[in-house]
Design a protein around this motif. Structure first.
Motif, PDB file in Angstrom:
ATOM      1  N   ILE A  66       0.840  -1.195   0.000  1.00  0.00           N
ATOM      2  CA  ILE A  66       0.000   0.000   0.000  1.00  0.00           C
ATOM      3  C   ILE A  66       0.879   1.252   0.000  1.00  0.00           C
ATOM      4  O   ILE A  66       1.623   1.491   0.966  1.00  0.00           O
ATOM      5  N   PRO A  67       0.818   2.059  -1.041  1.00  0.00           N
ATOM      6  CA  PRO A  67       1.583   3.312  -1.023  1.00  0.00           C
ATOM      7  C   PRO A  67       1.049   4.258   0.045  1.00  0.00           C
ATOM      8  O   PRO A  67      -0.143   4.252   0.369  1.00  0.00           O
ATOM      9  N   SER A  68       1.920   5.063   0.613  1.00  0.00           N
ATOM     10  CA  SER A  68       1.477   6.094   1.540  1.00  0.00           C
ATOM     11  C   SER A  68       0.681   7.149   0.776  1.00  0.00           C
ATOM     12  O   SER A  68       0.903   7.380  -0.415  1.00  0.00           O
ATOM     13  N   SER A  69      -0.258   7.777   1.464  1.00  0.00           N
ATOM     14  CA  SER A  69      -1.059   8.843   0.860  1.00  0.00           C
ATOM     15  C   SER A  69      -1.115  10.018   1.814  1.00  0.00           C
ATOM     16  O   SER A  69      -0.475  10.011   2.876  1.00  0.00           O
ATOM     17  N   ARG A  70      -1.896  11.020   1.458  1.00  0.00           N
ATOM     18  CA  ARG A  70      -1.981  12.219   2.304  1.00  0.00           C
ATOM     19  C   ARG A  70      -2.556  11.912   3.682  1.00  0.00           C
ATOM     20  O   ARG A  70      -2.361  12.658   4.629  1.00  0.00           O
ATOM     21  N   THR A  71      -3.272  10.790   3.819  1.00  0.00           N
ATOM     22  CA  THR A  71      -3.845  10.448   5.121  1.00  0.00           C
ATOM     23  C   THR A  71      -2.863   9.682   6.005  1.00  0.00           C
ATOM     24  O   THR A  71      -3.111   9.495   7.192  1.00  0.00           O
ATOM     25  N   SER A  72      -1.759   9.210   5.423  1.00  0.00           N
ATOM     26  CA  SER A  72      -0.803   8.407   6.173  1.00  0.00           C
ATOM     27  C   SER A  72      -0.018   9.273   7.151  1.00  0.00           C
ATOM     28  O   SER A  72       0.322  10.424   6.840  1.00  0.00           O
ATOM     29  N   PRO A  73       0.316   8.722   8.329  1.00  0.00           N
ATOM     30  CA  PRO A  73       1.193   9.473   9.236  1.00  0.00           C
ATOM     31  C   PRO A  73       2.602   9.639   8.684  1.00  0.00           C
ATOM     32  O   PRO A  73       3.357  10.466   9.169  1.00  0.00           O
ATOM     33  N   ASP A  74       2.965   8.842   7.664  1.00  0.00           N
ATOM     34  CA  ASP A  74       4.268   8.941   7.017  1.00  0.00           C
ATOM     35  C   ASP A  74       4.069   9.040   5.511  1.00  0.00           C
ATOM     36  O   ASP A  74       4.292   8.076   4.774  1.00  0.00           O
ATOM     37  N   PRO A  75       3.636  10.197   5.006  1.00  0.00           N
ATOM     38  CA  PRO A  75       3.241  10.307   3.594  1.00  0.00           C
ATOM     39  C   PRO A  75       4.357  10.063   2.597  1.00  0.00           C
ATOM     40  O   PRO A  75       4.089   9.775   1.435  1.00  0.00           O
ATOM     41  N   ASP A  76       5.614  10.158   3.003  1.00  0.00           N
ATOM     42  CA  ASP A  76       6.716   9.944   2.071  1.00  0.00           C
ATOM     43  C   ASP A  76       7.456   8.632   2.319  1.00  0.00           C
ATOM     44  O   ASP A  76       8.505   8.391   1.735  1.00  0.00           O
ATOM     45  N   ALA A  77       6.910   7.771   3.175  1.00  0.00           N
ATOM     46  CA  ALA A  77       7.540   6.484   3.454  1.00  0.00           C
ATOM     47  C   ALA A  77       7.295   5.524   2.300  1.00  0.00           C
ATOM     48  O   ALA A  77       6.344   5.672   1.533  1.00  0.00           O
ATOM     49  N   PRO A  78       8.140   4.505   2.157  1.00  0.00           N
ATOM     50  CA  PRO A  78       7.927   3.508   1.092  1.00  0.00           C
ATOM     51  C   PRO A  78       6.618   2.752   1.303  1.00  0.00           C
ATOM     52  O   PRO A  78       6.086   2.707   2.414  1.00  0.00           O
ATOM     53  N   LYS A 220      10.183  12.927   6.181  1.00  0.00           N
ATOM     54  CA  LYS A 220       9.455  13.938   6.950  1.00  0.00           C
ATOM     55  C   LYS A 220       9.315  13.556   8.422  1.00  0.00           C
ATOM     56  O   LYS A 220       8.845  14.354   9.233  1.00  0.00           O
ATOM     57  N   ALA A 221       9.721  12.321   8.761  1.00  0.00           N
ATOM     58  CA  ALA A 221       9.674  11.866  10.158  1.00  0.00           C
ATOM     59  C   ALA A 221      11.054  11.941  10.805  1.00  0.00           C
ATOM     60  O   ALA A 221      11.210  11.560  11.961  1.00  0.00           O
ATOM     61  N   GLY A 222      12.045  12.410  10.067  1.00  0.00           N
ATOM     62  CA  GLY A 222      13.400  12.501  10.590  1.00  0.00           C
ATOM     63  C   GLY A 222      14.406  12.067   9.548  1.00  0.00           C
ATOM     64  O   GLY A 222      14.185  12.213   8.345  1.00  0.00           O
ATOM     65  N   ALA A 223      15.513  11.508   9.997  1.00  0.00           N
ATOM     66  CA  ALA A 223      16.552  11.030   9.089  1.00  0.00           C
ATOM     67  C   ALA A 223      16.344   9.548   8.830  1.00  0.00           C
ATOM     68  O   ALA A 223      16.447   8.743   9.756  1.00  0.00           O
ATOM     69  N   PRO A 224      16.015   9.140   7.598  1.00  0.00           N
ATOM     70  CA  PRO A 224      15.803   7.715   7.324  1.00  0.00           C
ATOM     71  C   PRO A 224      17.005   6.881   7.756  1.00  0.00           C
ATOM     72  O   PRO A 224      18.140   7.172   7.378  1.00  0.00           O
ATOM     73  N   GLY A 225      16.732   5.861   8.572  1.00  0.00           N
ATOM     74  CA  GLY A 225      17.791   5.042   9.133  1.00  0.00           C
ATOM     75  C   GLY A 225      18.049   5.316  10.594  1.00  0.00           C
ATOM     76  O   GLY A 225      18.622   4.489  11.292  1.00  0.00           O
ATOM     77  N   ASP A 226      17.614   6.472  11.080  1.00  0.00           N
ATOM     78  CA  ASP A 226      17.819   6.821  12.485  1.00  0.00           C
ATOM     79  C   ASP A 226      17.044   5.861  13.385  1.00  0.00           C
ATOM     80  O   ASP A 226      15.839   5.678  13.208  1.00  0.00           O
ATOM     81  N   PRO A 227      17.705   5.213  14.366  1.00  0.00           N
ATOM     82  CA  PRO A 227      16.982   4.316  15.270  1.00  0.00           C
ATOM     83  C   PRO A 227      15.840   5.033  15.979  1.00  0.00           C
ATOM     84  O   PRO A 227      16.023   6.131  16.508  1.00  0.00           O
ATOM     85  N   ALA A 228      14.658   4.416  15.946  1.00  0.00           N
ATOM     86  CA  ALA A 228      13.485   4.996  16.608  1.00  0.00           C
ATOM     87  C   ALA A 228      13.414   4.448  18.025  1.00  0.00           C
ATOM     88  O   ALA A 228      12.523   3.683  18.383  1.00  0.00           O
ATOM     89  N   GLY A 229      14.361   4.836  18.835  1.00  0.00           N
ATOM     90  CA  GLY A 229      14.471   4.340  20.198  1.00  0.00           C
ATOM     91  C   GLY A 229      15.928   4.194  20.568  1.00  0.00           C
ATOM     92  O   GLY A 229      16.831   4.625  19.847  1.00  0.00           O
ATOM     93  N   VAL A 230      16.172   3.578  21.712  1.00  0.00           N
ATOM     94  CA  VAL A 230      17.515   3.531  22.275  1.00  0.00           C
ATOM     95  C   VAL A 230      18.475   2.731  21.394  1.00  0.00           C
ATOM     96  O   VAL A 230      18.089   1.776  20.721  1.00  0.00           O
TER      97      VAL A 230
END
Length: 431
Positions: A66-78, A220-230
């Motif tokens: 499913i492609p991301s769309s304008r309703t997605s919390p991550d509209p530019d994610a794969p 748009k959620a940060g730097a792709p690859g950045d660990p989302a947590g510790v």
């Protein structure tokens, strides 16, 4: 030898867990189960488990990306298999217009140790079902020719299915009595670029690599690859916690492993002045999976696959981040290896030399850095401890982010049929 992986990796250790004589807890009791074990390295084995058999009465289905769309919390994610309802419904409309029957289905998560039962998103599947994988594959070929991404899926693999299989599972086991290698994690050349598990394993010269942990996908959620947590790699803290979320703590020699809910701290001190930091090695203002502080919006509680924001932040950077620190409005102070100020910039974005670190400020915290002057000492303090006070930033220790916690004290918080075969030991990487 290094056993590598990406982000958080659950592997079994010793002769426990999956090796139980009763077999895997998948499907009805008494299913046939075969195991083939090969030696990867001294103290490291790979076991291939085949359980059950494909049931002719259980169909194959076709599942769409499913492609991301304008309703997605991550509209530019794969594109991905599970998305928000709006993106899923949009794909169903496109498929219908192209002559393919499809439907959007909720994906339900049962209650686990620290998350209530909920709908985690929506998937899209064809309304047609197929008696064999070959038939489903032919339909996938038609979809791809029309510009859609899809895969075959056996309905017996769905979580609520009571199918008789077939399941094919690989388990990597490390026996600490014989293991002479190194167990840990790698994020590759830098934190900000995503790599495949294969690439990370090659980078680490690993004999075995397992994908693990969560990380940013959408720019748009940060730097792709950045660990989302510790993230602690090679005994160095490179990413802050998502408050309250569990993490996997690993020992370099595979002597022990545990689940912890660590606490992180960060501060910058100069003279009598001290300011607390909001994060490490991430784009200021964007907190993936949330769980930050009271200034974050819409919440300071963990919120999986979501990005919270904060207009006023201080974030530290190390050489691990990437070729340059994030650029933009705000201020940035660069420190040498002795915590002396090298320079203070009126905007963010610079290249750090070996041994240097920096702190960026945005919003109303920008003025916290501007009084600093070259040559002045500004102590940057970063730490990670367990709830009982034990230090986790030490040599031979790796800490990988995760969530939600499926098991606590050997049991889930509600009846569910998980393959609970794991955890004692995962080698991970960061992507």
């Amino acid at each position: 030898m290094t056993a590598a992986s990406t982000h958080a990796a659950p592997l079994s250790m010793g002769h426990t867990g999956y090796a139980a004589s009763a077999g895997l807890p998948l499907g009805p009791a008494g299913l046939p189960e075969t195991r083939t074990t090969t030696t990867v390295e001294a103290g490291v084995t790979m076991t291939h488990i085949v359980r059950g058999a494909f049931d002719p009465s259980t169909p194959w289905v076709v599942e769409l990306s499913i492609p991301s769309s304008r309703t997605s919390p991550d509209p530019d994610a794969p594109p991905r298999v599970v998305q928000d309802q709006g993106s899923a419904d949009d794909l169903v409309r496109r498929l219908t217009a192209a002559g393919f029957g499809a439907q959007s289905q909720p994906v339900r998560q049962p209650a686990v140790a620290d998350v209530p039962a909920s709908v985690i998103g929506y998937r899209v599947r064809s309304t047609s079902t197929f008696p064999s994988q070959a038939d489903a594959t032919a339909y996938v070929t038609r979809l791809k020719a029309a510009g859609f991404a899809a895969r075959t899926w056996y309905a017996g693999w769905d979580g609520a299915s009571m199918s008789k299989g077939q399941w094919s599972i690989n388990v990597l086991t490390i026996d600490p009595r014989e293991f002479r290698g190194h167990l840990g994690a790698t994020f590759g050349p830098d934190l900000v670029d995503r790599e495949t598990t294969t690439a990370l394993g090659t980078y680490a010269h690993a004999k075995a690599a397992v994908n693990g942990g969560f990380f940013v996908l959408d720019p748009k959620a940060g730097a792709p690859g950045d660990p989302a947590g510790v993230g602690v790699y090679g005994g160095i803290l490179e990413s802050e916690t998502v408050a309250g979320r569990p993490a996997l703590v690993l020992d370099d020699r595979a002597l022990h492993t545990r689940i912890s809910r660590p606490l992180w701290r960060g501060s910058l001190s100069s003279g009598s002045s001290r300011v607390d930091l909001d994060g490490i090695n991430r784009v200021p203002g964007l907190i993936r999976n949330c769980g930050g502080d009271a200034g974050d919006q819409p919440t300071d509680h963990p919120l999986h696959d979501a990005t919270c924001t904060d207009a006023d932040e201080l974030v530290a950077f190390t050489n691990a981040y990437g070729p340059s620190t994030p650029a933009g409005a705000g201020s940035e102070v660069v420190l040498d290896g002795n915590d002396r100020v090298v320079r203070v910039e009126a905007r963010r974005g610079t290249t750090l030399q070996t041994g240097q670190r920096s702190v960026q400020a945005i919003g109303n915290l920008t003025s916290k850095l501007t009084p600093l002057r070259p040559g002045q000492v500004a102590r940057l303090d970063l730490g990670l401890t367990e709830a009982g006070g034990g230090n986790l930033v030490r040599p031979r220790t790796t800490v990988i982010n995760g969530a939600p916690q499926l098991l606590r004290d050997g049991a889930g918080s509600s009846p569910q049929r998980w393959c609970t075969t794991v955890i004692p030991w995962g080698r991970s990487v960061s992507r």
